[in-house]
Design an enzyme around this catalytic site. Structure first.
Site, PDB file in Angstrom:
ATOM      1  N   GLU A  92       0.761  -1.220   0.021  1.00 22.26           N
ATOM      2  CA  GLU A  92       0.234   0.087  -0.142  1.00 22.26           C
ATOM      3  C   GLU A  92       0.828   1.365   0.064  1.00 22.26           C
ATOM      4  OE1 GLU A  92      -2.654  -1.535   3.324  1.00 22.26           O
ATOM      5  OE2 GLU A  92      -4.143  -0.286   2.095  1.00 22.26           O
TER       6      GLU A  92
ATOM      7  N   GLU B 245      -4.445  -8.907   3.372  1.00 17.74           N
ATOM      8  CA  GLU B 245      -5.522  -8.448   4.486  1.00 17.74           C
ATOM      9  C   GLU B 245      -6.761  -9.507   4.687  1.00 17.74           C
ATOM     10  OE1 GLU B 245      -3.757  -6.414   2.569  1.00 17.74           O
ATOM     11  OE2 GLU B 245      -3.005  -4.829   3.650  1.00 17.74           O
TER      12      GLU B 245
END
Ligand SMILES: [Zn+2]
Length: 424
Positions: free
Chosen positions: A281, A301
């Site tokens: 990210e 995630e």
């Protein structure tokens, strides 16, 4: 009542530091342009009237009139709930600038447009005080109420210095000091992001924005095991509370993302080893992503029942073809090779391990040799266009931006040299 102050604490910038130092001494400062004499609030780097960077400070009287206000009786941010009802207001200072503030020490039904108010300060930490306004008419005042909550330690008021960093390194160098290297420096933890690192990254990327010689920022991980393995798992227990997780995502996470995307330099992710979850990210906020062939990439995630929350779910579909991006998010695989990720459209380039250093440094130096102002303008125009606004708006920005560059110092002579070189 002494509650822990858990509401947002001002993020101090180089150009707001003076303002916050003064509020702690119960003084309200406004800026004054030395070039055109405009008075300015909130504190800025440049005069919004004439763009002069020569701004001074003036102590305001603290007297104001209520321009408009709203009584907040209900809202979704739980940390402000103990204060309800409270009065958000815009006040016109006697000096002529308008401020957003809260009216305090007054019942909601007593507030009126045009009411005379005066500044009053409340300490929220040992180093921070916030300015509020209360009625000048003492008969309208109520007792100082419950907002005496304070935070014990909110870190230093002054901007951090790179020497204070514990989890990252910040080094400027290369030809003409045009390259800043920001290195995630927790190699024994896979360079995982903890709260301290998030804070330091935010500080570093805001700082580098002010470094005039720098055109290129290289974001890398220390050691050869990881660029960044994601969020430090030790942060997770603290996210069990709704508010804490919201803070981690919406304040710490969003602030870091914005500090990277808004830093006005070309940011290059130098990816070796694991680049997973929060690590990927971070990389997605960069302009260019160069990876070693042996790097391993993924968004993991979903394996914990959540989703990439530091911009990853939203950014990945703008960073590669959408049907391929979805596979990364849904599969949770941490084993995409750099080559696979490249073929799926994610990375800028992949180099064999034994050539990576040399090729990477060559490209970085090539870009860093360009004028920072041109890189910055290019970044701005391409970002606005890639965001998917109208093409006409992006084209207008391009025309105006290049018009501006053409008249920047020594661009005329660069163009003339280029013209001569092509002719000869
Ligand atoms: Zn001015």
């Amino acid at each position: 009542m002494s509650l822990e102050y858990s509401k947002p604490i001002p993020a101090v910038q180089p150009w707001t530091e003076e303002f916050w130092r003064a509020t702690k001494k119960n003084q309200l400062l406004i800026q004054e342009c030395q070039a055109c004499n405009s008075l300015i609030f909130y504190p800025r780097k440049y005069c919004p009237q004439c763009w002069s960077p020569n701004l001074g400070w003036r102590t305001a009287s603290g007297n104001a009139k209520v321009y408009t206000f709203a009584v907040m009786r209900d809202m979704v941010e739980p940390k402000f709930a103990p204060d309800l009802p409270y009065m958000l207001a815009m006040v016109d200072l006697q000096e002529g600038v308008r401020m957003m503030t809260q009216i305090v020490e007054c019942a909601p039904e007593a507030v009126e447009i045009g009411m005379d108010v005066e500044v009053t300060f409340r300490d929220i930490t040992d180093r921070h005080a916030l300015p509020f306004f209360r009625p000048c008419d003492e008969s309208l005042r109520t007792a100082v109420s419950k907002t005496t909550d304070r935070a014990d330690d909110a870190g230093p008021l002054a901007f951090m210095q790179p020497g204070d960093y514990e989890t990252i390194r910040y080094e400027i160098g290369g030809a003409n000091n045009a390259i800043c290297r920001i290195t995630l420096d927790r190699p024994d933890k896979g360079n995982a992001i903890n709260r301290r690192m998030a804070h330091e990254l935010r500080d570093a990327f805001r700082r580098v924005r002010e470094e005039r010689s720098v055109g290129v920022v290289i974001l890398a991980g220390a050691g050869d095991k990881a660029f960044c393995a994601g969020g430090d798992l030790d942060v997770f227990p603290s996210l069990a509370e709704h508010q804490a997780s919201l803070n981690w995502l919406a304040h710490e996470g969003l602030d870091v993302q914005r500090a990277i995307t808004d830093c006005e330099k070309v940011v290059i992710a130098k990816i070796g080893g694991h680049c997973l979850a929060g690590g990927l990210e971070l990389a997605l906020c960069c302009d260019l992503l160069y990876a070693k062939e042996s790097a391993k990439i993924g968004l993991t995630e979903v394996n914990m029942g959540v989703l990439p929350g530091w911009g990853g779910t939203a950014r990945i579909v703008r960073s590669m073809p959408v049907h391929r991006a979805r596979e990364l998010v849904y599969s949770g695989s941490k084993n995409y090779t750099a080559r696979e990720a490249y073929e799926m459209g994610l990375l800028t380039r992949v180099f064999p391990d034994d050539q990576f250093e040399e090729q990477f440094e060559k490209l970085a130096a090539q870009i860093a040799a360009k004028k920072p102002i041109a890189l910055r303008m290019g970044k701005e125009i391409m970002a606005r266009s890639a965001e998917g606004g109208s093409i006409d708006a992006a084209l207008a920005l391009e025309r105006n931006g290049i018009q501006w560059l053409v008249h920047a110092p020594d661009v005329q002579s660069l163009m003339e040299n280029f013209r001569k070189g092509v002719k000869s």
